[in-house]
Write a protein that holds these residues in place. Structure first.
Motif, PDB file in Angstrom:
ATOM      1  N   ALA A 187      -9.666   8.637  10.470  1.00 20.48           N
ATOM      2  CA  ALA A 187      -8.874   7.497  11.066  1.00 20.48           C
ATOM      3  C   ALA A 187      -9.925   6.948  12.122  1.00 20.48           C
ATOM      4  O   ALA A 187      -9.617   6.123  12.640  1.00 20.48           O
ATOM      5  CB  ALA A 187      -7.811   8.190  12.256  1.00 20.48           C
ATOM      6  N   LEU A 188     -11.474   7.090  12.012  1.00 22.28           N
ATOM      7  CA  LEU A 188     -12.262   6.438  12.695  1.00 22.28           C
ATOM      8  C   LEU A 188     -13.074   5.467  11.838  1.00 22.28           C
ATOM      9  O   LEU A 188     -13.835   4.681  12.391  1.00 22.28           O
ATOM     10  CB  LEU A 188     -13.242   7.526  13.130  1.00 22.28           C
ATOM     11  CG  LEU A 188     -12.782   8.615  14.145  1.00 22.28           C
ATOM     12  CD1 LEU A 188     -13.770   9.612  14.611  1.00 22.28           C
ATOM     13  CD2 LEU A 188     -12.163   7.828  15.393  1.00 22.28           C
ATOM     14  N   LYS A 189     -12.679   5.349  10.665  1.00 19.78           N
ATOM     15  CA  LYS A 189     -13.088   4.316   9.696  1.00 19.78           C
ATOM     16  C   LYS A 189     -12.217   3.591   9.032  1.00 19.78           C
ATOM     17  O   LYS A 189     -11.021   3.793   8.858  1.00 19.78           O
ATOM     18  CB  LYS A 189     -13.961   4.902   8.745  1.00 19.78           C
ATOM     19  CG  LYS A 189     -15.158   5.879   9.363  1.00 19.78           C
ATOM     20  CD  LYS A 189     -16.106   5.136   9.709  1.00 19.78           C
ATOM     21  CE  LYS A 189     -17.553   6.013  10.115  1.00 19.78           C
ATOM     22  NZ  LYS A 189     -18.491   5.421  10.505  1.00 19.78           N
ATOM     23  N   ASN A 190     -12.633   2.413   8.506  1.00 17.55           N
ATOM     24  CA  ASN A 190     -11.766   1.529   7.751  1.00 17.55           C
ATOM     25  C   ASN A 190     -10.500   0.965   8.444  1.00 17.55           C
ATOM     26  O   ASN A 190      -9.404   1.329   7.778  1.00 17.55           O
ATOM     27  CB  ASN A 190     -11.628   2.264   6.318  1.00 17.55           C
ATOM     28  CG  ASN A 190     -12.770   2.489   5.404  1.00 17.55           C
ATOM     29  OD1 ASN A 190     -13.998   2.221   5.907  1.00 17.55           O
ATOM     30  ND2 ASN A 190     -12.660   3.146   4.364  1.00 17.55           N
ATOM     31  N   PHE A 191     -10.700   0.329   9.434  1.00 15.10           N
ATOM     32  CA  PHE A 191      -9.612  -0.150  10.038  1.00 15.10           C
ATOM     33  C   PHE A 191      -8.966  -1.467   9.453  1.00 15.10           C
ATOM     34  O   PHE A 191      -7.824  -2.023   9.954  1.00 15.10           O
ATOM     35  CB  PHE A 191      -9.925  -0.337  11.464  1.00 15.10           C
ATOM     36  CG  PHE A 191     -10.292   0.861  12.302  1.00 15.10           C
ATOM     37  CD1 PHE A 191      -9.206   1.628  12.757  1.00 15.10           C
ATOM     38  CD2 PHE A 191     -11.703   1.087  12.462  1.00 15.10           C
ATOM     39  CE1 PHE A 191      -9.817   2.933  13.705  1.00 15.10           C
ATOM     40  CE2 PHE A 191     -12.219   2.207  13.252  1.00 15.10           C
ATOM     41  CZ  PHE A 191     -10.959   3.094  13.631  1.00 15.10           C
ATOM     42  N   GLY A 192      -9.751  -1.991   8.809  1.00 16.28           N
ATOM     43  CA  GLY A 192      -9.143  -3.236   8.071  1.00 16.28           C
ATOM     44  C   GLY A 192      -7.982  -3.034   7.262  1.00 16.28           C
ATOM     45  O   GLY A 192      -7.902  -2.090   6.432  1.00 16.28           O
TER      46      GLY A 192
ATOM     47  N   TYR B 128      -8.663   1.912   0.435  1.00 14.45           N
ATOM     48  CA  TYR B 128      -9.213   1.632   1.711  1.00 14.45           C
ATOM     49  C   TYR B 128      -8.293   1.839   2.820  1.00 14.45           C
ATOM     50  O   TYR B 128      -8.778   2.575   3.570  1.00 14.45           O
ATOM     51  CB  TYR B 128      -9.524   0.199   1.614  1.00 14.45           C
ATOM     52  CG  TYR B 128     -10.571  -0.046   2.691  1.00 14.45           C
ATOM     53  CD1 TYR B 128     -11.930  -0.014   2.446  1.00 14.45           C
ATOM     54  CD2 TYR B 128     -10.130  -0.729   3.915  1.00 14.45           C
ATOM     55  CE1 TYR B 128     -12.682  -0.350   3.461  1.00 14.45           C
ATOM     56  CE2 TYR B 128     -11.025  -1.075   4.839  1.00 14.45           C
ATOM     57  CZ  TYR B 128     -12.578  -0.921   4.596  1.00 14.45           C
ATOM     58  OH  TYR B 128     -13.243  -1.308   5.716  1.00 14.45           O
ATOM     59  N   HIS B 129      -6.967   1.711   2.779  1.00 14.92           N
ATOM     60  CA  HIS B 129      -6.247   2.049   3.977  1.00 14.92           C
ATOM     61  C   HIS B 129      -5.673   3.716   3.870  1.00 14.92           C
ATOM     62  O   HIS B 129      -5.753   4.162   5.016  1.00 14.92           O
ATOM     63  CB  HIS B 129      -4.993   1.352   3.828  1.00 14.92           C
ATOM     64  CG  HIS B 129      -3.850   1.438   4.928  1.00 14.92           C
ATOM     65  ND1 HIS B 129      -4.568   1.040   6.482  1.00 14.92           N
ATOM     66  CD2 HIS B 129      -2.841   1.873   5.011  1.00 14.92           C
ATOM     67  CE1 HIS B 129      -3.420   1.431   7.124  1.00 14.92           C
ATOM     68  NE2 HIS B 129      -2.423   1.897   6.316  1.00 14.92           N
ATOM     69  N   LEU B 130      -5.895   4.152   2.616  1.00 20.42           N
ATOM     70  CA  LEU B 130      -5.180   5.423   2.437  1.00 20.42           C
ATOM     71  C   LEU B 130      -6.286   6.606   2.702  1.00 20.42           C
ATOM     72  O   LEU B 130      -6.221   7.632   3.311  1.00 20.42           O
ATOM     73  CB  LEU B 130      -4.646   5.804   1.093  1.00 20.42           C
ATOM     74  CG  LEU B 130      -3.395   5.104   0.715  1.00 20.42           C
ATOM     75  CD1 LEU B 130      -2.784   5.249  -0.581  1.00 20.42           C
ATOM     76  CD2 LEU B 130      -2.153   5.514   1.608  1.00 20.42           C
ATOM     77  N   HIS B 131      -7.428   6.112   2.614  1.00 22.18           N
ATOM     78  CA  HIS B 131      -8.665   6.868   2.977  1.00 22.18           C
ATOM     79  C   HIS B 131      -8.891   6.997   4.533  1.00 22.18           C
ATOM     80  O   HIS B 131      -9.003   8.050   5.087  1.00 22.18           O
ATOM     81  CB  HIS B 131     -10.004   6.096   2.569  1.00 22.18           C
ATOM     82  CG  HIS B 131     -11.357   6.728   2.983  1.00 22.18           C
ATOM     83  ND1 HIS B 131     -11.795   6.507   4.101  1.00 22.18           N
ATOM     84  CD2 HIS B 131     -11.725   7.878   2.220  1.00 22.18           C
ATOM     85  CE1 HIS B 131     -12.971   7.258   4.241  1.00 22.18           C
ATOM     86  NE2 HIS B 131     -12.973   8.052   3.134  1.00 22.18           N
TER      87      HIS B 131
ATOM     88  N   ILE C  19       0.922  -1.052  -0.045  1.00 25.97           N
ATOM     89  CA  ILE C  19       0.041   0.019   0.039  1.00 25.97           C
ATOM     90  C   ILE C  19       0.742   1.284   0.126  1.00 25.97           C
ATOM     91  O   ILE C  19       0.639   2.322  -0.694  1.00 25.97           O
ATOM     92  CB  ILE C  19      -0.987  -0.164   1.054  1.00 25.97           C
ATOM     93  CG1 ILE C  19      -1.998  -0.840   1.119  1.00 25.97           C
ATOM     94  CG2 ILE C  19      -1.369   1.377   1.475  1.00 25.97           C
ATOM     95  CD1 ILE C  19      -2.621  -1.260   2.441  1.00 25.97           C
ATOM     96  N   HIS C  20       1.981   1.230   0.842  1.00 21.90           N
ATOM     97  CA  HIS C  20       2.766   2.347   0.992  1.00 21.90           C
ATOM     98  C   HIS C  20       3.790   2.664   0.049  1.00 21.90           C
ATOM     99  O   HIS C  20       4.600   3.636   0.151  1.00 21.90           O
ATOM    100  CB  HIS C  20       3.186   2.416   2.623  1.00 21.90           C
ATOM    101  CG  HIS C  20       1.995   2.879   3.517  1.00 21.90           C
ATOM    102  ND1 HIS C  20       1.405   4.089   3.341  1.00 21.90           N
ATOM    103  CD2 HIS C  20       1.368   2.107   4.309  1.00 21.90           C
ATOM    104  CE1 HIS C  20       0.587   4.128   4.256  1.00 21.90           C
ATOM    105  NE2 HIS C  20       0.208   2.871   5.051  1.00 21.90           N
TER     106      HIS C  20
END
Ligand SMILES: [Zn+2]
Ligand SMILES: [Zn+2]
Length: 208
Positions: A176-181, A167-170, A151-152
Motif C-alpha cells: 500500500a506504499l507504492k503505485n498510488f496512481g 497496477y492498482h491491484l498490486h 478495475i474492481h
C-alpha cells in the motif's frame, strides 16, 4: 474500530455507490455550467490549451496526492479515524464490498468545491482559463471513477484496463506504499513511489 459507514449504513448510500454513475451525474451540472458560461464570454485557443492542461495536470496530481497523503492517513482523534477510514481504508480492508467503489454526491460536492476553489487560484482568476480547467477536471474525474469501477469489476479486456488493473491491484494486495496512481503511473514515477513489480500480478487469480 468501526468506521462511521459501518455504524450508520444509511450514510454509506449517500457517500458512496457501487457504480460511477451517481458521482458522474453529480459532477455533470458543473460541466454543463462551465460550457454554458464559455458561450457567454470571450476565450482564445491559448486559454483553451492552458485551461485544459491545468485541469488534467491538477486532477492527476490530486488523485495521486489524495491517495498517498490523505486516504492512507491515520489520525490521533478517534472520531477523525472513524470518519476518514470510512473511505479508502474501508475499501482496502473490504475489497469484495462493491458498494464503496465510487463516490456519491455527499462526498463529491464538497470535494468539487474545494478543487474548483484551488483551480481558481491557480488560474490567477482568469475566468476563461478556469472554465476550461473545470471542464477538463470534471471529465478527468468522470474517467477516474469509471477506471476504478472497471478495475474492481473487470468487465473490459482492453490493454489499458488490464495495465491499470494490475497496477492498482498490486497496490491493494502487495504494498500500500507504492503505485498510488489510479489512472496512470505518471506521478508515482515522478515522486518515487513507482513499483514495476505490478506487472507480475496475475489477473486470473488475484481478488479484484
Ligand atoms: Zn481500489
Ligand atoms: Zn490505497
Amino acid at each position: 474500530m468501526q468506521t462511521l459507514i459501518e455504524k450508520y449504513p444509511r450514510l454509506r448510500t449517500h457517500l458512496m455507490h457501487n457504480t460511477p454513475i451517481k458521482g458522474q451525474l453529480s459532477a455533470l451540472p458543473m460541466l454543463i455550467m462551465a460550457i454554458y458560461l464559455l458561450t457567454q464570454i470571450e476565450w482564445s485557443w491559448i486559454s483553451l490549451s492552458v485551461g485544459t492542461f491545468l485541469g488534467v495536470a491538477y486532477w492527476t496530481f490530486f488523485e495521486y496526492a489524495m491517495h498517498r497523503f490523505l486516504y492512507h492517513r491515520i489520525f490521533k482523534s478517534k472520531f477523525s479515524n472513524e470518519l476518514w477510514q470510512s473511505f479508502h481504508m474501508f475499501h482496502h480492508r473490504n475489497i469484495q464490498e462493491k458498494s464503496v467503489l465510487n463516490a456519491n454526491y455527499l462526498f463529491l460536492i464538497p470535494m468539487a468545491l474545494v478543487n474548483i476553489s484551488i483551480l481558481y487560484i491557480i488560474s490567477l482568476g482568469k475566468l476563461n482559463v478556469l472554465l476550461f480547467a473545470v471542464i477538463s477536471l470534471v471529465i478527468s474525474y468522470m474517467f477516474y471513477e469509471w477506471v476504478h469501477y472497471s478495475i474492481h469489476t473487470n468487465p473490459f479486456k482492453n490493454n489499458y484496463i488490464q495495465y491499470i488493473s494490475k497496477y492498482h491491484l498490486h497496490h491493494h494486495h502487495k504494498t500500500a506504499l507504492k503505485n498510488f496512481g489510479n489512472t496512470s503511473s505518471f506521478w508515482d514515477i515522478v515522486l518515487g513511489t513507482y513499483d514495476a513489480n505490478y506487472k507480475k500480478i496475475d489477473l486470473n487469480s488475484v481478488e479484484y
